[in-house]
Structure formats: structure tokens, C-alpha cells
Scaffold this motif. Sequence first.
Motif, mmCIF file in Angstrom:
data_model
loop_
_atom_site.group_PDB
_atom_site.id
_atom_site.type_symbol
_atom_site.label_atom_id
_atom_site.label_comp_id
_atom_site.label_asym_id
_atom_site.label_seq_id
_atom_site.Cartn_x
_atom_site.Cartn_y
_atom_site.Cartn_z
ATOM 1 N N GLY A 18 0.825 -1.198 0.000
ATOM 2 C CA GLY A 18 0.000 0.000 0.000
ATOM 3 C C GLY A 18 0.859 1.247 0.000
ATOM 4 O O GLY A 18 1.766 1.396 -0.816
ATOM 5 N N THR A 19 0.605 2.138 0.954
ATOM 6 C CA THR A 19 1.386 3.373 1.052
ATOM 7 C C THR A 19 2.442 3.285 2.149
ATOM 8 O O THR A 19 2.916 4.313 2.644
ATOM 9 N N SER A 20 2.804 2.073 2.528
ATOM 10 C CA SER A 20 3.859 1.852 3.518
ATOM 11 C C SER A 20 4.960 0.983 2.916
ATOM 12 O O SER A 20 4.808 0.420 1.831
ATOM 13 N N ALA A 153 -3.579 -1.083 -11.729
ATOM 14 C CA ALA A 153 -4.248 -0.521 -10.549
ATOM 15 C C ALA A 153 -3.423 0.626 -9.965
ATOM 16 O O ALA A 153 -2.201 0.516 -9.812
ATOM 17 N N LYS A 154 -4.109 1.703 -9.631
ATOM 18 C CA LYS A 154 -3.446 2.861 -9.039
ATOM 19 C C LYS A 154 -4.097 3.182 -7.694
ATOM 20 O O LYS A 154 -5.316 3.082 -7.551
ATOM 21 N N VAL A 158 0.861 6.541 -4.027
ATOM 22 C CA VAL A 158 1.897 5.690 -4.617
ATOM 23 C C VAL A 158 2.012 6.040 -6.095
ATOM 24 O O VAL A 158 1.010 6.023 -6.814
ATOM 25 N N PRO A 159 3.210 6.360 -6.578
ATOM 26 C CA PRO A 159 3.347 6.682 -8.002
ATOM 27 C C PRO A 159 3.194 5.442 -8.885
ATOM 28 O O PRO A 159 3.448 4.318 -8.454
ATOM 29 N N GLY A 160 2.737 5.657 -10.102
ATOM 30 C CA GLY A 160 2.661 4.558 -11.053
ATOM 31 C C GLY A 160 1.497 3.622 -10.808
ATOM 32 O O GLY A 160 0.582 3.904 -10.034
ATOM 33 N N THR A 323 -2.998 13.147 0.152
ATOM 34 C CA THR A 323 -2.456 12.845 -1.172
ATOM 35 C C THR A 323 -3.476 12.196 -2.101
ATOM 36 O O THR A 323 -3.109 11.592 -3.102
ATOM 37 N N GLY A 324 -4.758 12.314 -1.769
ATOM 38 C CA GLY A 324 -5.757 11.746 -2.670
ATOM 39 C C GLY A 324 -6.983 11.279 -1.919
ATOM 40 O O GLY A 324 -7.497 11.974 -1.042
ATOM 41 N N GLN A 325 -7.445 10.069 -2.251
ATOM 42 C CA GLN A 325 -8.636 9.544 -1.596
ATOM 43 C C GLN A 325 -8.552 8.035 -1.474
ATOM 44 O O GLN A 325 -7.744 7.378 -2.120
ATOM 45 N N PHE A 326 -9.410 7.498 -0.606
ATOM 46 C CA PHE A 326 -9.449 6.076 -0.297
ATOM 47 C C PHE A 326 -10.898 5.624 -0.416
ATOM 48 O O PHE A 326 -11.778 6.195 0.211
#
Length: 363
Positions: A18-20, A153-154, A158-160, A323-326
Motif C-alpha cells: 500500500g502506502t507503507s 491498478a493505481k 503511490v506513483p505509477g 495525497t488523494g482519496q481512499f
Amino acid sequence: MHVNHDRQVVPCYIMRGGTSKGLYFLASDLPAEPALRDPLLLSLMGSPDDRQIDGLGGGHPLTSKVAIVSKSTRADADVDYLFLQVMVDKAQVSDAQNCGNILAGVGPFAIEQGLVAAKDNYTDVRIHMLNTGSNAVTRVQTPQGKVTYTGEAKIDGVPGASAPILIDFLDIAGSSCGSLFPSGNSQDLINDIAVTCIDNGMPVVLLKAGDFGLLGHESPAELESDQSLKEKIEAIRLQAGELMNLGDVSKKTVPKMTLISKPLHGGLLNTRSFIPHRVHDAIGVLGSVSVATACVLKGTVVHDLLQQNFADGSVEIVVEHPTGQFNVEMEVSGSANINHFTIHRAALLRTARLLMRGEAMVN
């Protein structure tokens, strides 16, 4: 752990989940006793040091995490997963919480290590989360019977793009605190601030940003630099910990403190999360599930803020973060009454990537 060329080494994977980002180990490669295991992990991460310059950590709580995985003996699980948060600036290792981001890498790791046999197309991995005793199922893409990290999937933060990993959480309400609303109330008043203490996979305290004179769209750096704000939030957190059956939380990483405000970019609500002393660049997976749950239940501070009712059944909650949404998909019933509220499932999309595998050198 073994000796290689006169050095102590530990087989290790470094993965983004994820983002970790964290270190992934087989349980058999680490000491079972925390008194021996934790100093080893502190050494490998390079803690305590703000930069973690002499270790594998990234100088931030989101990049100083550990997953320990083993084959499960349970009938309802394939593997057991223990999450450990290694403090950056303190010689402390905590098992007081789950981590849903690092969880995203557990399925691929288990397949790579041969703990779970890969199937064609995709493989479902049933994971027992030792920290809280709850279960999750992750769906890993395995074309031709091999894990792939490549896909379209984005996820925000997370970039890319990467291969999708779908996570279904099962029976996580009250997994850390004993009940969904551990204080027995949908709202409590702490230091004259209305809060909602909730645990649907992660103990979270929800607070309105406006009650602290904030707009809610401040950056993590702005919030972290406001010492007065941090002191007020920590004072509430310490009292909330007692209300949430967590005891003295002064040295614990839970509960998380989430400031809520009106959405900015078309989501349902906007968040800023203290985890608990740094501010998350996004929002934790299980933290987002707890926040989403508070959105659909009447009587919470989130419901008061939004003034929006949800019908029972499947709902998708879009939680905004720095940095965006979940997006959290939930199936609920009895949302109008906290005494009869049932969460049938909570599901979301994550990605993961294997960054490195090899041997970590023990200092």
C-alpha cells in the motif's frame, strides 16, 4: 538467523505494501522471544535515529514497519501475520495494532516463500492477523502460477500502477478494543471537544478540525509544526485510550487521531490523521475502514458534520486524505441504531511490490 562469512544475517524481503514500506520475515528466521527479537529489529532498522541512517528504515513511521509471517495451523487461515511498528526515534517495537497497508504484501510474500501454493490467474490467501485475532482474505494476481506485481491498478499516495490486490476484512469490529464503540457511546466529550471513539479494525478517535480552529486542508507539515495543536490532541488521545480499554497509551501507537472536515475534491469527507504523533501523508487502511464506519452510523461526530443518512446494504465511502482519496466498500445493516449495527464486510483495493530480497546484516 544464521552466520554467513563470519557475519550474522537474516533472510529478508523489503516490500512496499500500500502506502507503507517494510521488512518481511519468515517467523522461523527470527527469535520467537520479543526480548531477543525486538533489539534485533531495532538494529536492522537503524533505530533510534531520526534518519535511521545505519539501518534499513526510511526515517518515517510509514517506512519503519515489519511483517512476520508463518504457515497457520488454523482451519480458517493459510498464514499467520504479526505486524510490528518499529519506532524511528525511540528504542521501541510495538505490536499494539494491525497494519492494513503492510498486510497487502503478506499474500505475495507468502506465495513467494512457498507457504501458499499459487493458482492460475489469481490466488486467495487467508490471513490471520495475530495482533487482533481477526482475519482477512487477499486476492493476489498469479498468472501462470506466479506472483505478478505489474498491472494497471493505481492507489493515491503511490506513483505509477501495479497489480491489484483486493482485501476483504472479516469480523474486525472491536478487534483491538473489544467493541465497535469501546466507550459505549457514539460520542464522548473530552476536554470540551466532541469525539467519536471507534474500532473497526483500527482504534481511531475522530475530531472535527473546526473545533481546533482548522480548515481541515492543512498539510501534514503544517500540522506537525503546530506544537500547541499537537499537545491538545495528545492530551485527548491519552484520555481516549483509557475510554477505549487500551489503558495507558503514552507509549503506544494507538489510538490514531483523525481530524475530519467537509470534502474538498468530491469525496464524502476530508481527513488528516495523527499516527499518533506524525501526520499520515495519506490514511491507514484499517484507519480508513474505521472512519468509513463512523460515516454511515448515526450519532457520530462524522454524521453530525455530514448530515447524510445511508440506507442499509452496500455503500462506498470515499475518504479524502492529503495525497488523494481512499475508497472503502462496506455492506452494513442496522445503521440507524448503534446497538443493532452489523458490518457484514469491508473491502478495498491496495497494491504491493517486492523491492528487494536477500540477507539483512545484523550489527
